[in-house]
Motif scaffolding. Structure first.
Motif, PDB file in Angstrom:
ATOM      1  N   ALA A  47      27.161  12.771  18.045  1.00 24.67           N
ATOM      2  CA  ALA A  47      26.577  12.511  16.133  1.00 24.67           C
ATOM      3  C   ALA A  47      24.679  12.697  16.335  1.00 24.67           C
ATOM      4  CB  ALA A  47      26.654  11.518  15.040  1.00 24.67           C
ATOM      5  N   ILE A  48      24.266  12.775  15.386  1.00 25.10           N
ATOM      6  CA  ILE A  48      22.491  12.924  14.595  1.00 25.10           C
ATOM      7  C   ILE A  48      22.522  11.571  13.600  1.00 25.10           C
ATOM      8  CG2 ILE A  48      20.451  14.134  14.382  1.00 25.10           C
ATOM      9  CD1 ILE A  48      21.533  16.309  16.040  1.00 25.10           C
ATOM     10  N   ASP A  49      22.126  10.747  13.583  1.00 27.86           N
ATOM     11  CA  ASP A  49      22.310   9.390  12.176  1.00 27.86           C
ATOM     12  C   ASP A  49      20.424   9.810  12.401  1.00 27.86           C
ATOM     13  OD1 ASP A  49      24.057   9.559  12.245  1.00 27.86           O
ATOM     14  OD2 ASP A  49      24.809   7.533  13.176  1.00 27.86           O
ATOM     15  N   ILE A  50      20.223   9.875  10.749  1.00 31.39           N
ATOM     16  CA  ILE A  50      18.751   9.681  10.462  1.00 31.39           C
ATOM     17  C   ILE A  50      18.409   7.750  10.358  1.00 31.39           C
ATOM     18  CG2 ILE A  50      17.378  10.409   8.844  1.00 31.39           C
ATOM     19  CD1 ILE A  50      18.085  12.327  10.310  1.00 31.39           C
ATOM     20  N   GLN A  51      17.401   7.839  10.662  1.00 30.26           N
ATOM     21  CA  GLN A  51      16.245   6.855  10.886  1.00 30.26           C
ATOM     22  C   GLN A  51      15.878   6.404  10.164  1.00 30.26           C
ATOM     23  OE1 GLN A  51      15.106   4.774  14.755  1.00 30.26           O
ATOM     24  NE2 GLN A  51      17.420   3.724  14.364  1.00 30.26           N
ATOM     25  N   VAL A  52      15.411   5.599   9.108  1.00 28.23           N
ATOM     26  CA  VAL A  52      13.875   5.970   8.112  1.00 28.23           C
ATOM     27  C   VAL A  52      12.875   4.552   8.673  1.00 28.23           C
ATOM     28  CG1 VAL A  52      13.333   5.487   5.874  1.00 28.23           C
ATOM     29  CG2 VAL A  52      15.582   6.455   6.382  1.00 28.23           C
ATOM     30  N   GLY A  53      12.153   4.583   9.086  1.00 27.19           N
ATOM     31  CA  GLY A  53      11.280   4.178   9.445  1.00 27.19           C
ATOM     32  C   GLY A  53      10.129   3.554   8.315  1.00 27.19           C
ATOM     33  N   ARG A  54       9.070   2.497   8.656  1.00 22.64           N
ATOM     34  CA  ARG A  54       8.855   1.169   7.553  1.00 22.64           C
ATOM     35  C   ARG A  54       7.701   1.907   6.722  1.00 22.64           C
ATOM     36  NH1 ARG A  54       8.738  -3.822   9.278  1.00 22.64           N
ATOM     37  NH2 ARG A  54       5.949  -4.288   8.359  1.00 22.64           N
ATOM     38  N   THR A  55       6.865   3.203   7.020  1.00 24.46           N
ATOM     39  CA  THR A  55       6.794   4.232   6.188  1.00 24.46           C
ATOM     40  C   THR A  55       7.410   5.032   5.028  1.00 24.46           C
ATOM     41  OG1 THR A  55       6.169   5.433   7.908  1.00 24.46           O
ATOM     42  CG2 THR A  55       4.690   3.228   8.043  1.00 24.46           C
ATOM     43  N   GLY A  56       8.808   5.065   5.824  1.00 28.21           N
ATOM     44  CA  GLY A  56       9.249   6.224   5.208  1.00 28.21           C
ATOM     45  C   GLY A  56       9.472   7.570   5.767  1.00 28.21           C
ATOM     46  N   ALA A  57       8.785   7.434   7.352  1.00 33.91           N
ATOM     47  CA  ALA A  57       9.202   8.717   7.827  1.00 33.91           C
ATOM     48  C   ALA A  57      10.905   8.578   8.934  1.00 33.91           C
ATOM     49  CB  ALA A  57       8.267   8.612   9.460  1.00 33.91           C
ATOM     50  N   LEU A  58      11.490   9.509   8.409  1.00 37.32           N
ATOM     51  CA  LEU A  58      12.173  10.123   8.494  1.00 37.32           C
ATOM     52  C   LEU A  58      13.103  10.583  10.712  1.00 37.32           C
ATOM     53  CD1 LEU A  58      13.218  10.075   5.584  1.00 37.32           C
ATOM     54  CD2 LEU A  58      14.866  11.565   6.239  1.00 37.32           C
ATOM     55  N   THR A  59      13.548   9.809  11.279  1.00 38.72           N
ATOM     56  CA  THR A  59      13.556  10.359  12.642  1.00 38.72           C
ATOM     57  C   THR A  59      15.230  10.763  13.108  1.00 38.72           C
ATOM     58  OG1 THR A  59      11.813   8.784  13.204  1.00 38.72           O
ATOM     59  CG2 THR A  59      12.806   9.360  15.103  1.00 38.72           C
ATOM     60  N   PRO A  60      15.476  11.505  12.924  1.00 40.18           N
ATOM     61  CA  PRO A  60      16.700  11.827  14.370  1.00 40.18           C
ATOM     62  C   PRO A  60      17.531  11.218  14.892  1.00 40.18           C
ATOM     63  CG  PRO A  60      15.560  14.051  14.391  1.00 40.18           C
ATOM     64  CD  PRO A  60      14.296  13.367  13.518  1.00 40.18           C
ATOM     65  N   VAL A  61      17.945  10.124  15.599  1.00 43.32           N
ATOM     66  CA  VAL A  61      18.917   9.598  16.768  1.00 43.32           C
ATOM     67  C   VAL A  61      19.940  10.232  16.907  1.00 43.32           C
ATOM     68  CG1 VAL A  61      19.299   7.456  17.368  1.00 43.32           C
ATOM     69  CG2 VAL A  61      17.396   7.852  15.738  1.00 43.32           C
ATOM     70  N   ALA A  62      20.106  10.609  18.371  1.00 40.88           N
ATOM     71  CA  ALA A  62      21.034  11.200  18.820  1.00 40.88           C
ATOM     72  C   ALA A  62      22.581   9.610  19.009  1.00 40.88           C
ATOM     73  CB  ALA A  62      20.667  11.796  20.017  1.00 40.88           C
ATOM     74  N   GLY A 117      20.583   1.979  35.454  1.00 42.83           N
ATOM     75  CA  GLY A 117      21.129   0.858  35.601  1.00 42.83           C
ATOM     76  C   GLY A 117      21.430   0.316  34.158  1.00 42.83           C
ATOM     77  N   VAL A 118      21.007   0.599  33.084  1.00 43.90           N
ATOM     78  CA  VAL A 118      21.341  -0.025  31.004  1.00 43.90           C
ATOM     79  C   VAL A 118      22.685   1.158  30.276  1.00 43.90           C
ATOM     80  CG1 VAL A 118      19.397  -0.802  31.077  1.00 43.90           C
ATOM     81  CG2 VAL A 118      19.895   1.723  30.139  1.00 43.90           C
ATOM     82  N   THR A 119      23.695   0.715  29.933  1.00 47.73           N
ATOM     83  CA  THR A 119      24.425   1.381  29.191  1.00 47.73           C
ATOM     84  C   THR A 119      23.316   2.068  28.325  1.00 47.73           C
ATOM     85  OG1 THR A 119      27.232   0.142  29.970  1.00 47.73           O
ATOM     86  CG2 THR A 119      26.049   1.607  27.790  1.00 47.73           C
ATOM     87  N   VAL A 120      23.670   3.804  27.847  1.00 49.12           N
ATOM     88  CA  VAL A 120      22.874   4.378  27.099  1.00 49.12           C
ATOM     89  C   VAL A 120      23.908   4.598  25.622  1.00 49.12           C
ATOM     90  CG1 VAL A 120      21.489   6.209  26.306  1.00 49.12           C
ATOM     91  CG2 VAL A 120      21.304   4.360  28.401  1.00 49.12           C
ATOM     92  N   THR A 121      23.748   4.482  24.292  1.00 45.65           N
ATOM     93  CA  THR A 121      24.810   5.207  23.586  1.00 45.65           C
ATOM     94  C   THR A 121      23.776   6.078  22.691  1.00 45.65           C
ATOM     95  OG1 THR A 121      24.476   3.007  22.117  1.00 45.65           O
ATOM     96  CG2 THR A 121      26.039   2.933  23.636  1.00 45.65           C
ATOM     97  N   ASN A 122      22.385   5.646  22.125  1.00 43.21           N
ATOM     98  CA  ASN A 122      21.248   6.397  21.586  1.00 43.21           C
ATOM     99  C   ASN A 122      20.070   7.301  22.203  1.00 43.21           C
ATOM    100  OD1 ASN A 122      22.795   5.249  19.481  1.00 43.21           O
ATOM    101  ND2 ASN A 122      21.742   3.196  19.233  1.00 43.21           N
ATOM    102  N   ALA A 123      19.259   8.080  21.772  1.00 43.51           N
ATOM    103  CA  ALA A 123      18.591   8.871  22.116  1.00 43.51           C
ATOM    104  C   ALA A 123      17.911   9.240  20.795  1.00 43.51           C
ATOM    105  CB  ALA A 123      18.997   9.609  23.854  1.00 43.51           C
TER     106      ALA A 123
END
Length: 692
Positions: free
Chosen positions: A324-339, A348-354
């Protein structure tokens, strides 16, 4: 059994295809970790069922076929691969097997980084470099002598005392800094970027035009001897490395000798800690039994020496599925797509987001939900999608026999996923931003801190920690909620004494009486700073006039009215209109007015018409004044009717310069603008005031 036969065949086909892409095309489609995983599965399957082994199995050979464009070279001594270890237990098992085979209690090892480059063999006759070849399939490689001659770290003539015949094995690679420079050059020419330094080194070494190779800044490290005639070799691997160095070969400075499994694992961890700072990429370390006599006793298996192993680091690249591609809204209102990714182990770590950066980047790379992607992570860097595997994209069959991708291209939302406010794209940029600054919970803390700031509503004591508590408790959702807080309510908060609570209540109550300029600035409208807020207050004289102009049904007319304000351009005008067109923002403004926040209203333009000593003059401040802070000087100038600008232009009337004045002073002198020190500024204010 049929299922096992089909699985073995499928694995052979996949591995052979990936090997062809890697060795022949120089265009790998999957990371090394994926190849290793499939190889180990096939290896285990064939070990359990030898009847499944076939002549074309990747387990029966090393590497891939050489390119036809280069002359083939038959290796006098085969260039074999190394077995791999992926855990401490496997390393301990390797050491135990060596000790048991040699019948000794402790074994010494020569250890060094496992370079992520291209293995090569170099032939020297009477000290002169005469032939260089790639590994190829282990028995036969490619003649790349002309290209290797361009590698500056590779000696063309050895030091005195070199043997009559010497065949040296080593690695050609590209340093990280050279890789970055090469990709910048590729981009500037509109050409494809290389995926990684190994891919770049392989492609550079296999150019038909050696002049291209010469411009790629390749490096070479030696790590062993395959053949020697006319000299007596040292008796250990560490001795071999020192001898090669004495002949003029580059040897990695991170090589050393250790003993036992504990020595191997300690080296692995030390180099792992250094890995991000190394000038070249590595994907593990190599352990070799140090004694050459013991190496001879241990011998070889079909594809690797028994006396050596490569201990791999956790993969910094891995394949997974973009769910899925979700949208993250930052403190200044900027929208960033997150995988959102199917969980996968990377580095060495489990990754679920990028991170996906922005809409433009997603479009450029055509990244879609359902895609199989390569996720990379180096050290503590945030995971990112470094590539898409197009052949694995899911498709649906259409009635007419054609097919289309199962998932459509990604599009940024028109409404904020947090508060539902309108989303606007910044002009000339890739940033999308939520317009609901006063109501969006993602921006709530930032909006409140700005609202209460000294240059805005000046609510003393309302700092980060208190705002954090007020928002987290749910007591304050918008700035208007601040004016509903009472003494008893505030006193309930952690570390809030009654006196402190009383001071906060007093500061909030005091802020009800403000100026229109401060109020407009406090709203946090994008691109509207203090100076613009004052210009808007002066021009419209009241808030209702400003809101009416910003919300005119005719967009062009609205923007034209807003741009009639001095120094308000199209970008600022659009930001103002976007803010006031949002019903949530207008509602909060009305709630603030209902809570008693007020200011002296005036007729439009009245403030501008008021005569002051510096009315109509624009001043710029730079450097450090002897007795006035910049804020104090600004207040004096504005009280006298002047305007303080942040940059020097032809419209500037005076530059007020203090100590350590920089580029603004140089520009003012270039434009012939009058320069004042603090004394001259005070004199100008006094003289002008007297004249009035």
């Amino acid at each position: 059994m049929q299922a096992l036969i089909e699985r073995a065949q499928s694995l052979r086909e996949q591995l052979n295809r990936y090997a062809y892409e890697y060795y022949v095309l120089d265009a790998p489609s999957v990371p090394d970790a994926e190849y290793d995983r499939l190889f180990r599965e096939l290896e285990a399957l064939e070990a359990a069922h030898p009847e499944l082994r076939s002549p074309d199995s990747p387990t029966q050979r090393v590497g891939g076929a050489p390119l036809e464009m280069f002359e083939p070279v038959l290796h006098s001594v085969p260039m074999l691969s190394l077995g791999n270890a992926f855990s401490d237990e496997e390393v301990e098992h390797f050491d135990r097997r060596i000790r048991e085979s040699l019948g000794c209690e402790r074994v010494g090892y020569e250890v060094g980084p496992k370079f992520d480059g291209l293995a090569i063999s170099l032939r020297y006759e009477d000290g002169l470099f005469v032939l260089g070849a790639t590994r190829g399939d282990g028995s036969q490689g490619e003649n790349v002598t002309a290209n290797l001659r361009t590698v500056r770290s590779l000696p063309l003539r050895l030091a005195p005392g070199a043997p009559r015949l010497l065949e040296v094995r080593g690695e050609v690679l590209m340093l990280k800094k050279d890789f970055e420079r090469l990709n910048e050059e590729q981009e500037s020419r509109g050409e494809k970027r290389f995926a990684n330094p190994r891919n770049a080194a392989a492609g550079s070494l296999r150019q038909l035009d050696s002049r291209i190779t010469a411009g790629r800044h390749l490096n070479f490290f030696s790590y062993g001897v395959a053949q020697c005639e006319g000299a007596e070799l040292p008796t250990s691997q560490t001795g071999i490395m020192a001898w090669l160095k004495s002949l003029g070969f580059p040897v990695c400075q991170y090589g050393e000798r250790v003993e036992g499994a504990e020595g191997l694992l300690d080296y692995y961890r030390r180099i792992g800690a250094l890995r991000p700072k190394l000038p070249f990429e590595i994907d593990g370390v190599v352990y070799k039994v140090d004694s050459l006599a013991d190496q001879a006793r241990l011998g070889f298996v079909s594809r690797a020496p028994r006396w050596a192993v490569a201990h791999k680091y956790p993969a910094e690249e891995a394949l997974t599925v973009l769910e899925a591609i979700d949208i993250q809204v930052g403190r200044t209102g900027a929208l960033t797509p997150v995988a959102r990714l199917q969980a996968v182990a990377v580095g060495g770590v489990t990754v679920t987001n990028a991170t996906l950066h922005n809409q433009d980047e997603i479009e450029r790379r055509d990244i879609r939900v359902g895609d199989t992607v390569v996720v990379s992570r180096a050290g503590d860097v945030i995971p990112k999608i470094s590539a898409v595997v197009p052949e694995r994209r899911p498709y649906r069959e259409l009635p007419d026999g054609t097919r289309e991708p199962l998932y459509p291209p990604f599009v940024m939302p028109a409404a904020c996923p947090v508060c539902g406010s309108h989303v606007m794209r910044e002009e000339g940029g890739a940033v999308y931003r939520c317009s609901g600054g006063l109501v969006c919970s993602a921006q709530r803390k930032q909006a409140l801190l700005h609202f209460a700031g000294r240059r805005a509503m000046d609510i003393e004591g309302l700092g980060d920690r208190l705002v954090e508590q007020l928002v987290d408790t749910g007591w304050v959702r918008t700035p208007a909620d601040l004016y509903k807080l009472g003494l008893l309510k505030l006193a309930e908060l952690d570390r809030m004494a009654e006196k402190s609570a009383a001071n906060i209540v007093t500061a909030i109550d005091k802020s009800r009486q403000t100026t229109l300029a401060r109020f407009v600035f406090a709203l946090g409208i994008r691109n509207v700073g203090e100076s613009t807020a004052r210009d808007l207050a002066r021009h419209f004289g009241g808030l209702d006039g400003l809101i009416e102009a910003a919300t005119l049904p005719d967009s062009a007319a609205s923007l034209a009215v807003l741009q009639s304000v001095p120094d308000v351009g199209p970008v600022v005008a659009q930001s103002i209109r976007d803010f006031f067109l949002e019903p949530h923002n207008r509602e909060v403004v009305e709630q603030l007015r209902a809570a008693g926040v007020s200011w002296s209203e005036s007729e439009p333009g009245a403030t501008l018409a008021t005569v002051g000593p510096l009315t109509g003059k624009t001043l710029v401040l730079t450097g450090t004044l002897p007795s006035l802070s910049r804020d104090e000087a600004k207040v004096l100038i504005e009280a006298a009717g002047g305007k303080v600008s942040g940059s020097v232009s032809k419209k500037t009337d005076y530059l007020v310069a203090g100590a350590d004045a920089g580029s603004k002073l140089a520009k003012a002198e270039e434009l012939g603008i009058a320069v004042l020190d603090e004394e001259a500024l005070r004199a100008l204010l006094d003289q002008t005031a007297a004249a009035e």
